[in-house]
Design a protein around this motif. Structure first.
Motif, PDB file in Angstrom:
ATOM      1  N   GLY B 267      28.368  16.996   0.009  1.00 27.87           N
ATOM      2  CA  GLY B 267      27.860  18.310   0.386  1.00 27.87           C
ATOM      3  C   GLY B 267      27.697  19.141  -0.891  1.00 27.87           C
ATOM      4  O   GLY B 267      27.080  18.811  -1.798  1.00 27.87           O
ATOM      5  N   ARG B 268      28.124  20.363  -0.898  1.00 25.98           N
ATOM      6  CA  ARG B 268      28.053  21.343  -2.032  1.00 25.98           C
ATOM      7  C   ARG B 268      29.262  21.197  -2.829  1.00 25.98           C
ATOM      8  O   ARG B 268      29.260  22.169  -3.904  1.00 25.98           O
ATOM      9  CB  ARG B 268      27.770  22.687  -1.449  1.00 25.98           C
ATOM     10  CG  ARG B 268      26.058  22.691  -0.654  1.00 25.98           C
ATOM     11  CD  ARG B 268      26.019  24.277  -0.337  1.00 25.98           C
ATOM     12  NE  ARG B 268      24.748  24.140   0.059  1.00 25.98           N
ATOM     13  CZ  ARG B 268      24.146  25.190   0.376  1.00 25.98           C
ATOM     14  NH1 ARG B 268      24.733  26.295   0.418  1.00 25.98           N
ATOM     15  NH2 ARG B 268      23.066  25.157   1.221  1.00 25.98           N
ATOM     16  N   VAL B 269      30.427  20.563  -2.513  1.00 24.05           N
ATOM     17  CA  VAL B 269      31.523  20.588  -3.300  1.00 24.05           C
ATOM     18  C   VAL B 269      31.821  19.596  -4.331  1.00 24.05           C
ATOM     19  O   VAL B 269      32.346  19.919  -5.335  1.00 24.05           O
ATOM     20  CB  VAL B 269      32.501  20.673  -2.214  1.00 24.05           C
ATOM     21  CG1 VAL B 269      32.730  22.005  -1.488  1.00 24.05           C
ATOM     22  CG2 VAL B 269      32.709  19.617  -1.327  1.00 24.05           C
ATOM     23  N   LEU B 270      31.112  18.451  -4.174  1.00 25.29           N
ATOM     24  CA  LEU B 270      31.219  17.652  -5.248  1.00 25.29           C
ATOM     25  C   LEU B 270      29.798  16.769  -5.410  1.00 25.29           C
ATOM     26  O   LEU B 270      29.106  16.573  -4.586  1.00 25.29           O
ATOM     27  CB  LEU B 270      32.079  16.119  -4.605  1.00 25.29           C
ATOM     28  CG  LEU B 270      33.548  16.627  -4.326  1.00 25.29           C
ATOM     29  CD1 LEU B 270      34.410  15.288  -3.937  1.00 25.29           C
ATOM     30  CD2 LEU B 270      34.386  16.990  -5.808  1.00 25.29           C
ATOM     31  N   HIS B 271      29.532  16.842  -7.016  1.00 24.85           N
ATOM     32  CA  HIS B 271      28.503  16.334  -7.320  1.00 24.85           C
ATOM     33  C   HIS B 271      28.423  15.205  -8.316  1.00 24.85           C
ATOM     34  O   HIS B 271      29.376  15.236  -9.373  1.00 24.85           O
ATOM     35  CB  HIS B 271      27.790  17.317  -8.261  1.00 24.85           C
ATOM     36  CG  HIS B 271      27.532  18.590  -7.026  1.00 24.85           C
ATOM     37  ND1 HIS B 271      26.802  19.018  -6.137  1.00 24.85           N
ATOM     38  CD2 HIS B 271      28.446  19.690  -7.398  1.00 24.85           C
ATOM     39  CE1 HIS B 271      26.934  20.036  -5.762  1.00 24.85           C
ATOM     40  NE2 HIS B 271      27.881  20.541  -6.228  1.00 24.85           N
ATOM     41  N   GLY B 292      36.965  21.401  -7.126  1.00 26.62           N
ATOM     42  CA  GLY B 292      36.593  20.285  -6.265  1.00 26.62           C
ATOM     43  C   GLY B 292      37.706  19.225  -6.334  1.00 26.62           C
ATOM     44  O   GLY B 292      37.465  18.149  -5.807  1.00 26.62           O
ATOM     45  N   LYS B 293      38.699  19.390  -7.016  1.00 30.22           N
ATOM     46  CA  LYS B 293      39.722  18.339  -7.465  1.00 30.22           C
ATOM     47  C   LYS B 293      40.430  18.020  -6.227  1.00 30.22           C
ATOM     48  O   LYS B 293      40.607  16.683  -5.788  1.00 30.22           O
ATOM     49  CB  LYS B 293      40.681  18.556  -8.407  1.00 30.22           C
ATOM     50  CG  LYS B 293      41.499  19.784  -8.147  1.00 30.22           C
ATOM     51  CD  LYS B 293      42.630  19.984  -9.709  1.00 30.22           C
ATOM     52  CE  LYS B 293      43.780  20.822  -9.215  1.00 30.22           C
ATOM     53  NZ  LYS B 293      43.375  22.272  -8.935  1.00 30.22           N
ATOM     54  N   THR B 294      40.737  18.823  -5.167  1.00 32.45           N
ATOM     55  CA  THR B 294      41.375  18.469  -3.979  1.00 32.45           C
ATOM     56  C   THR B 294      40.172  18.010  -3.034  1.00 32.45           C
ATOM     57  O   THR B 294      40.712  16.808  -2.493  1.00 32.45           O
ATOM     58  CB  THR B 294      41.783  19.969  -3.145  1.00 32.45           C
ATOM     59  OG1 THR B 294      42.218  20.747  -4.147  1.00 32.45           O
ATOM     60  CG2 THR B 294      42.706  19.739  -2.106  1.00 32.45           C
ATOM     61  N   GLU B 295      39.058  18.434  -3.160  1.00 35.46           N
ATOM     62  CA  GLU B 295      38.109  17.782  -2.220  1.00 35.46           C
ATOM     63  C   GLU B 295      37.942  16.265  -2.547  1.00 35.46           C
ATOM     64  O   GLU B 295      37.558  15.271  -1.951  1.00 35.46           O
ATOM     65  CB  GLU B 295      36.760  18.466  -2.279  1.00 35.46           C
ATOM     66  CG  GLU B 295      36.452  19.735  -1.618  1.00 35.46           C
ATOM     67  CD  GLU B 295      37.527  20.844  -2.252  1.00 35.46           C
ATOM     68  OE1 GLU B 295      37.831  20.648  -3.602  1.00 35.46           O
ATOM     69  OE2 GLU B 295      37.769  21.954  -1.949  1.00 35.46           O
ATOM     70  N   LEU B 296      38.064  15.892  -4.027  1.00 40.76           N
ATOM     71  CA  LEU B 296      37.799  14.695  -4.415  1.00 40.76           C
ATOM     72  C   LEU B 296      39.046  13.734  -4.090  1.00 40.76           C
ATOM     73  O   LEU B 296      38.338  12.718  -3.197  1.00 40.76           O
ATOM     74  CB  LEU B 296      38.080  14.611  -5.977  1.00 40.76           C
ATOM     75  CG  LEU B 296      37.752  13.303  -6.533  1.00 40.76           C
ATOM     76  CD1 LEU B 296      36.622  12.579  -6.333  1.00 40.76           C
ATOM     77  CD2 LEU B 296      37.952  13.294  -7.915  1.00 40.76           C
ATOM     78  N   GLY B 297      40.083  14.193  -3.747  1.00 37.24           N
ATOM     79  CA  GLY B 297      41.050  13.284  -3.282  1.00 37.24           C
ATOM     80  C   GLY B 297      40.879  13.064  -1.630  1.00 37.24           C
ATOM     81  O   GLY B 297      41.007  12.040  -1.146  1.00 37.24           O
TER      82      GLY B 297
END
Lengths: 327, 508, 338
Positions: B267-271, B292-297
């Motif tokens: 979405g808009r959190v990881l590119h 975005g590091k949490t979202e990456l995990g």
């Protein structure tokens, strides 16, 4: 090492409160039974004991399914309607279609499982709250049952073929078959909950569905399976009720929902899920039956019965509140 | 003369001594920090001071008078307030109703709203918080603001001693700054503060003096200028600091690649995130909150839906979901330990085996003996402190809960660990054990993706560091040659024109 | 002191509330009309057809179509009205208050002249009906008497009659077959006020006509399961019970099952409602089931239409009309077949 000290102390406190919340109703039950033993001639007789157990059987069996659903943190409001519809289907298949009892039974339980599947799929797939979903299915099923019967009582000699489910006595002609069936199903439920992977998953999902999902558990599958189990048990309850009353009507399960859910909650299962003992549900179902049984034996008039049974229930249920308030 | 004097205080719970003859003094008007690992006796001491518990022996003097509260009301009457992590506010009522609860000014039973408003306003103004209006509903306030209300309430009660128990644990940086300003104002008014916190940086920022407890005994009480960070940690854990970070496994750039991520977007959190992870490696992901590091995990574990990108594990494609991950020997330690990492209502044993129930069952039936054996091994290996494996996890301390979460991960015999903030909110001793755990695992050839907000931890444990900013990887750094400052600079997005950024697609 | 004060206040509130708990005195119903009062002449029918005119019609709002009794009432009313050449529209409320209210509103706005209605929750639909009445629509209620207050005509079997007839028949059987001595259980369902009247009249008839019979007690019935469970327990305490009179057939069917389970040799069961299963058992003759009371749904249906005709034609009719009730026994069934 003060961690352990705190743990022990808190643990002890928690345990006491939990025991009061989960088992406290048994004390009330025991007091009530003692009162009846002292004040009636017939309460503490084998004959009456089996009468009570036989009366508890249908509600007790359906309450097993409700117990699973409440362990998951959901509520199934459609169990009584499933029981009604399946009872009607069972009777119709036997009386009007001349199905063999076994075949009719298998088809009926299949319908119950299918109802559970539909409930489960709506709740997990469309993420609709269980209360709303089952309220909806309950109304649909109730309507179907009424339509199926057009308001008439379904009866016929064919139903005699399953009356053994209600009347047969086993073990030297002593113990009524429905009582044995109920105990066997409770034992099976206990084993499923405590000794199988599915049971472990039910507890995990009920405690914390997200953490369970992150632990690799297919939480939707667990829920759907529990609803199917509950549907199948409701259907079986419907068959038992047809065997018991020898007839089926479109309203036969109408008064069952309240005692079914009350048995589970009174047995100490937490409505938020993850906590509950299935044998406590059994004891609670029996307790509920002794309330009306005892009142008849005491010769109370019907209105007094209502007031007293309401009072006993409030006292027994408030023990659960003690737990939620203190923990 | 000291304001608060504690002499030889002891307290025993069922056979275990929580406080062993603790004595120390607190000066009037000081902000006095109280530190120690979980189980050091801090909470027992606080409970005694706030009247929630009674000491077995020992004496307390406050302002030269004996002070032995029997219940929280005694404490309040003696002008001692305790500000807990969880607030005791009524969310649906206004600020003034909350602050004056139980002592509302009234005229013949009718609330004197005017006076209530004035009183509340006066105190809020004194705390430099006049942006909070007396009529505001408390439930709508931010966490930090609620805390200010608690403090204001204490001030309104003429508190001479305020006990603050982990006051910053739920606050963000701005709120922490606001709290510290409030504490400074309280200090000007001569209020003595007993400040309990895990966050040593904060203590150095605001404390005047500091007391360290360990295992129920008093270790030291010193003015802050005599204390260094290292000496403090050594006092707390009782061992030399040089051993905080265990030696890491040697870096091997030729090691087999166990995970490859290409152009992953959410979405808009990881590119377009791309990186690889090698066998036996600790790859750290650094970044500010919101980077975005949490979202990456989460995305790698299937907790967020990918909108694009390709992941391979040992060369085989992988579509993230928890059960597929576990099947492929990838496991994730969630960031929110209490809510996601463990199931509070289940016994320790079941938590540990939850992801591997299949392995300990035959035809759907669990082998409880195997379960106990497996759980027992893990409890021993991770030194989980519990009297019994049938205890519910909710009875354990935070550090031990985290160990249970780790044991659960370990039970699936993973090749890859995604560890999200593994030491957040955990006291120093257990932190060290978790560091040791990470080092041990990598020595045994397992790989770790370490997502952390603590730069010392990243520098102490990892081989490489990915720095994230606004959902992109902005730098890949070699830990042996980088510094905290460099990581921070990238994390802040200050320097984007750098050469050693691998996926420098940002500039296109 | 404060506690005493609060106690006093609470006590006086309780005193003030006491009358609410007192048994409400039942009002003596006014003079009841009978089926004869509703006999219509050809002139009246013609006048009614004329009154309906081009677009007018008679609306029938049934409680439900899913019980035999209710379906028969609505169906016979509709058929009879069509025979007379009156336009009718029938609606099934499906025991749903919302549906019933919107049906009343729809029929009001679409120009109904008469609404014939069965109520299951009178207070909830009262205002909708009042509105309809104010707009000039004539209201006829069947199976209940609540609408007399707003000027409606009510056509209903009297619970009093049903209870009395069931009780009388039971007393007759006790006297003829058991020599006047018997132990009688009454199956009750006190949640519904009308039903209490049935139970009271059952008791009164037995006490009067079979004075040597012992009435063991009232037990909860109403549904087959309640009837079954109550009688099972009652038989534990009183195995001597040999007569059961029930306020409806559903409960009586449960009692039959309980008596069979307890392997009672001879017993007499009498119910009310003329449920098809009850009639089967009575006809078969080898069961405990001996009689039930019919509230003749087809006659009720015809009577509602006759009342509508009278009202439309402007004839005078009594406001409350009783539907005849009849006893159904093996003998009456045999007569009907002949």
């Amino acid at each position: 090492m003060s961690i352990l000290a705190l743990d022990n102390r808190q643990d002890l406190q928690r345990r006491v409160i939990n025991i009061v919340g989960e088992q406290g109703f048994i004390v009330i039950f025991a007091l009530w039974a003692l009162y009846l033993t002292l004040n009636t001639d017939n309460f503490a007789t084998t004959n009456n004991a089996f009468t009570v157990l036989r009366q508890a059987a249908v509600i007790g069996i359906v309450a097993i399914g409700a117990h699973f659903i409440i362990l998951l943190g959901d509520i199934d409001l459609s169990s009584a309607a499933t029981l009604t519809l399946c009872g009607v289907i069972m009777a119709k298949l036997m009386v009007q279609e001349d199905y063999a009892p076994l075949l009719a039974g298998i088809v009926t339980i299949g319908v119950g499982v299918l109802i559970g599947l539909i409930n489960g799929l709506i709740i997990t797939g469309m993420k609709i709250n269980s209360i709303i979903t089952t309220l909806g299915t309950s109304s649909v099923l109730g309507g179907l049952a009424l339509r199926q019967t057009s308001g008439k009582t379904i009866a016929g000699d064919q139903i005699d073929a399953i009356e053994f489910l209600s009347r047969e006595r086993l073990l030297n002609n002593n113990i009524p078959l429905p009582v044995i069936i109920m105990f066997v199903l409770y034992l099976a439920a206990f084993i499923i909950l405590r000794r199988t992977r599915f049971g472990a998953h039910v507890f995990a999902v009920g405690n914390n569905a997200r953490a369970a999902w992150l632990s690799g558990i297919n939480t939707n599958l667990v829920k759907v399976m529990a609803y199917m189990l509950a549907g199948g048990l409701s259907a079986f309850g419907g068959i038992m009720q047809v065997a018991r009353q020898g007839t089926a009507t479109g309203t036969m399960g109408g008064d069952f929902l309240f005692p079914i859910l009350t048995a589970v909650v009174l047995g100490g299962a937490s409505l938020s899920g993850g906590r509950g003992k299935v044998f406590n549900t059994l004891i609670a179902a029996i307790f509920l039956t002794t309330i009306t049984n005892g009142m008849v034996l005491l010769g109370y008039d019907i209105n007094t019965q209502r007031i007293v049974s309401g009072g006993i229930l409030i006292v027994a249920l408030s023990l659960d509140r003690v737990r939620t308030l203190l923990l | 003369m000291s304001f608060l004097r504690i002499e030889n205080l002891s307290k025993t719970y069922i056979a275990v001594q929580a406080l062993k003859g603790v004595s120390f003094e607190v000066q009037r008007g000081h902000t006095h920090a109280l530190v120690g690992e979980n189980g050091a006796g801090k909470s027992t001491l606080i409970k005694i001071l706030s009247g929630a518990e009674r000491a077995d022996s020992g004496r307390i003097w406050m302002d030269g008078k004996p002070y032995h509260p029997h219940n929280p009301k005694d404490a309040l009457d003696a002008n001692v307030s305790t500000i807990y992590q969880i607030f005791n506010l009524m969310p649906d009522r206004s600020i003034m109703h909350n602050m004056l609860v139980g002592k509302e000014p009234h005229r013949g039973g009718v609330l004197d709203i005017q006076t209530m408003r004035q009183e509340t306003h006066r105190v809020l103004e004194a705390l430099n918080a006049s942006h909070l209006k007396p009529e505001m509903t408390v439930g709508l306030l931010k966490v930090g603001e609620k805390q200010i209300i608690e403090i204001a309430k204490a001030l309104l009660n003429q508190s001479q001693l305020m006990i603050m128990d982990e006051p910053t644990s739920a606050l963000n940086q701005t709120e922490v700054d606001a709290l510290f300003k409030t504490i400074a104002l309280l200090k000007e008014r001569g209020v003595t503060i007993l400040y309990v916190s895990h966050r040593l940086e904060e203590i150095f920022q605001i404390a005047d003096s500091i007391t360290v407890l360990r295992d129920g005994t008093h270790i030291s009480t010193r003015p802050i200028h005599e204390v260094t960070r290292d000496s403090l940690v050594e006092d707390m854990i009782g061992r030399k600091l040089s051993s905080v970070f265990p030696p890491r496994a040697p870096s091997n750039p030729d090691a087999e690649e166990v995970m490859r991520v290409e152009n992953l977007s959410v979405g808009r959190v990881l590119h377009t995130i791309s990186f690889n992870l090698r066998k036996g490696e600790v790859l750290a992901v650094a970044g500010l909150s919101g980077s975005g590091k949490t979202e990456l995990g989460k995305a790698l574990y299937g907790d967020l839906r990918l909108s694009a990108g390709k992941i391979t594990l040992k060369g085989q494609p992988y579509r993230p979901s928890p059960w597929k991950a576990i099947h492929r020997q990838l496991i994730c330690l969630p960031e929110d330990r209490k809510a996601d990492g463990v199931i509070q209502g289940l016994p320790i044993r079941r938590n540990i085996t939850l992801s591997v129930l299949k392995q300990i069952s035959t035809a759907g039936f669990l082998n409880l003996k195997k379960e106990r054996q497996l759980a027992g091994e893990q409890i021993q290996a991770l030194e989980i402190k519990t009297p019994h494996m049938d205890q519910e996890v909710s009875n354990l301390s935070g550090g031990n809960q985290q160990k249970v979460a780790l044991a659960k991960c370990l039970a699936v015999h993973p090749e890859i660990f995604i560890l999200m903030e593994p030491t957040q909110g955990i006291d120093v001793g257990v932190k060290f054990e978790i560091y040791q755990f990470i080092a041990d695992q990598t020595t045994q050839g397992r790989s770790v993706l370490l997502i952390s907000s603590e730069l010392p931890e990243i520098l102490g444990l990892s081989h490489r560091v990915l720095v994230m900013h606004e959902g992109r990887i902005v730098a890949e750094l070699d830990t042996s040659t980088t510094t905290q400052e460099e990581i921070l600079r990238y994390a802040l997005g200050e320097e984007l024109t750098i050469t050693d950024v691998r996926s420098n697609k940002i500039h296109e | 002191m404060k506690a005493i004060k609060i106690g006093l206040i609470l006590f006086s509130i309780l005193l003030l509330a006491l009358p609410a708990f007192a048994q409400e005195a039942t009002e003596e119903p006014e003079e009841l009309g009978s089926a004869e009062d509703l006999e219509t002449t050809e002139e009246e029918v013609a006048a009614a057809v004329e009154a309906l005119g081009e677009d007018g019609f008679i609306a029938i709002i049934a409680c439900t179509y899913s019980t035999e009794w209710h379906f028969t009432v609505a169906d016979s009313a509709q058929t009879y009205a069509e025979e007379l050449g009156l336009r009718v529209e029938a609606f099934d409320s499906e025991i749903d208050v919302e549906k019933q209210i919107s049906a009343i509103e729809n029929f009001t706005s679409s120009g109904a002249d008469v609404i014939i209605i069965c109520l299951f929750d009178p207070p909830s639909v009262q205002s909708a009906l009042e509105e309809a009445a104010e707009s000039g629509i004539k209201i006829i209620q069947y199976a209940g008497r609540q609408l007399a207050d707003i000027g409606g005509v009510t056509i209903s079997a009297e619970d009093e009659d049903m209870g009395r007839i069931a009780g009388e028949y039971a007393a007759q059987l006790i006297n003829d077959e058991l020599g006047g001595e018997a132990n009688v259980a009454i199956l009750d369902y006190p949640d519904i006020q009308n039903v209490v009247v049935r139970a009271d009249n059952i008791r009164a008839a037995i006490e009067e006509l079979a004075p040597d019979a012992t009435i063991v007690g009232n037990y909860l019935g109403g549904t087959t399961e309640f009837g079954l469970a109550s009688m099972e327990t009652a038989l534990v305490e009183h195995p001597e019970i040999n007569v059961v009179v029930s306020i409806n057939d559903a409960g009586a069917l449960g009692a039959v099952q309980a008596l069979e389970n307890a392997e009672v040799e001879d017993a007499i069961v009498v119910g009310i409602d003329a449920d098809s299963q009850a009639i089967e058992l009575i006809k078969a003759g080898d069961s405990y089931y001996r009689g039930t009371v019919s509230t003749v749904p087809d006659v009720t249906g015809v009577m509602t239409i006759n009342a509508a005709v009278k009202v439309l034609a402007g004839s005078e009719i009594p406001q409350n009309i009783a539907v005849p009730v009849s006893l159904v026994t093996a003998e009456t069934l045999a007569e009907m077949e002949d």
